[in-house]
Write an enzyme that holds these catalytic residues in place. Structure first.
Site, PDB file in Angstrom:
ATOM      1  CG  LEU A  55      18.072  50.921 102.177  1.00  0.00           C
ATOM      2  CD1 LEU A  55      18.902  52.168 101.925  1.00  0.00           C
ATOM      3  CD2 LEU A  55      18.808  49.668 101.695  1.00  0.00           C
TER       4      LEU A  55
ATOM      5  CG  ASP B 119       3.195  52.450 122.809  1.00  0.00           C
ATOM      6  OD1 ASP B 119       3.846  53.502 122.997  1.00  0.00           O
ATOM      7  OD2 ASP B 119       3.509  51.607 121.956  1.00  0.00           O
TER       8      ASP B 119
ATOM      9  CG  PHE C  13       5.813  44.142 119.751  1.00  0.00           C
ATOM     10  CD1 PHE C  13       6.354  43.600 118.605  1.00  0.00           C
ATOM     11  CD2 PHE C  13       4.713  43.507 120.327  1.00  0.00           C
ATOM     12  CE1 PHE C  13       5.823  42.450 118.032  1.00  0.00           C
ATOM     13  CE2 PHE C  13       4.174  42.362 119.756  1.00  0.00           C
ATOM     14  CZ  PHE C  13       4.736  41.829 118.609  1.00  0.00           C
TER      15      PHE C  13
ATOM     16  N   GLY D 290      31.711  48.508 111.744  1.00  0.00           N
ATOM     17  CA  GLY D 290      30.872  47.451 112.301  1.00  0.00           C
ATOM     18  C   GLY D 290      29.818  46.898 111.376  1.00  0.00           C
TER      19      GLY D 290
ATOM     20  CG  ASN E  35      12.379  50.862 127.597  1.00  0.00           C
ATOM     21  OD1 ASN E  35      11.329  50.974 128.222  1.00  0.00           O
ATOM     22  ND2 ASN E  35      12.423  50.435 126.352  1.00  0.00           N
TER      23      ASN E  35
ATOM     24  CE1 TYR F 150      17.083  46.632 120.123  1.00  0.00           C
ATOM     25  CE2 TYR F 150      18.434  46.024 118.230  1.00  0.00           C
ATOM     26  CZ  TYR F 150      17.221  46.031 118.886  1.00  0.00           C
ATOM     27  OH  TYR F 150      16.133  45.428 118.302  1.00  0.00           O
TER      28      TYR F 150
ATOM     29  CE  LYS G 258      14.802  44.069 121.426  1.00  0.00           C
ATOM     30  NZ  LYS G 258      13.344  43.871 121.447  1.00  0.00           N
TER      31      LYS G 258
END
Length: 329
Positions: free
Chosen positions: A188, A29, A71, A283, A90, A139, A143
């Protein structure tokens, strides 16, 4: 040994805490968003970058890596829109470097932390793995690109992989020692709990006129330990040869509205929230809920934690962090 890249982040650290009970683990990491203190002491920790060939060579030459669990993606949707270069560098380019290094050292087992953002805005009650993928931001596209690359690598190089698409990770480890520690925080449940701890003046609710029972958005929340257990089942399926390639959704199959989440936070904490109701965000779909039937049928996994249990664990973590962990790196 199992290499966990991004193992100092929120989801990665919870996976490591479960995985060290079964396997030898090495964590890579760069600590750009992760925290060293979240990494279980039983794991080997290396500070480095998945896009740095020197860092990767050092690990793969020194340790007998059996599988890699990834991850280490950047994951803020809004940031990806204003800075897509960061996300493609990345999440795509650096991951390609990691995959290339795996092939170089003949490591053929890969677990990929993907996302519901690959689906975009599907107009269905329950999202299955057969739903079309149509991401609406960099994003989600980053993926999905890796998912497509994995399929090509499986065909060309014999790579074995499991892709896990999940929705809203939440909660904290039952010990209260590790949990969600983002800066800035965008999720949230921690935002509500921070408010109830006096760290925020109010909570903003974006839109109350959606086609849902109470007018607020419905999302699929899943406990981070449930997620970790699903990753371990996927890893075991690869290592035993039960699976060569697979894509699974991870969710609770129910969905909870923004109002339900806030009300449950109030119930768990015994405190009342100050809520500001404002306009919808562009969105934001009314409902995003996953079907996890496929992984249940094939690997025997299902979400175990209720929304109240998720929030109880998160509240325990946020209280501890506020009193004992705030000075940790």
């Amino acid at each position: 040994m199992i290499l966990v890249v991004g193992g100092a982040g929120y989801i990665g650290s919870h996976l490591v805490k479960e995985l060290v009970e079964k396997e030898q683990v090495i964590v890579l990491d760069n600590l750009s968003t992760g925290h060293r203190y979240l990494v279980d002491d039983r794991a080997v920790f290396v500070q480095g970058d998945l896009g740095n060939r020197t860092d990767l060579d050092a690990i793969f030459e020194k340790y007998p890596i059996q599988a890699v669990m990834h991850f280490a993606a950047n994951s803020l949707v809004g940031e990806s829109v204003v800075n897509p270069l960061k996300y493609y560098q990345n999440n795509v380019a650096a991951t390609l470097t990691l995959l290339e290094t795996m092939l170089k050292y003949n490591v053929k087992n890969f677990i990929f932390s993907s996302t519901a953002a690959t689906y975009g805005i599907p107009n269905v009650e329950l999202i299955t793995e057969d739903c079309p993928t149509n991401p609406i931001n960099p994003y989600g596209r980053s993926k999905l690109m890796i998912e497509q690359i994995l399929a090509d690598f499986a065909s060309a190089y014999g790579l074995n992989y499991v892709v896990l698409r999940y929705f809203n990770a939440a909660g904290a480890h039952e010990s209260g020692e590790i949990g969600e520690d983002h800066n800035p925080e965008t999720h949230l449940i921690p935002i509500v709990l921070q408010h109830l701890l006096g760290q925020r003046d109010k909570i903003s609710v974006f839109g109350t006129d959606y086609n849902t029972p109470d007018g607020t958005c419905i999302r699929d929340y899943i406990h981070v330990t449930d997620l970790a257990k699903a990753h371990i089942l996927a890893l075991e399926a690869l290592l035993t040869g039960k699976k060569k390639t697979a894509i699974y959704n991870l969710g609770n199959g129910l969905g909870y509205s923004v109002k339900e989440v806030i009300e449950t936070c109030e119930k768990v904490t015994g405190r009342k929230a100050v809520i500001e109701y404002t306009d919808r965000r562009p969105g934001d779909p009314a409902r995003l809920v996953a079907s996890s039937q496929k992984i249940y049928e094939e690997l025997g996994w299902k979400a175990e934690y209720s929304l109240e249990q998720i929030i109880e664990s998160a509240w325990k973590w946020h209280q501890w962090k506020g009193t004992k962990w705030s000075s940790r790196p």
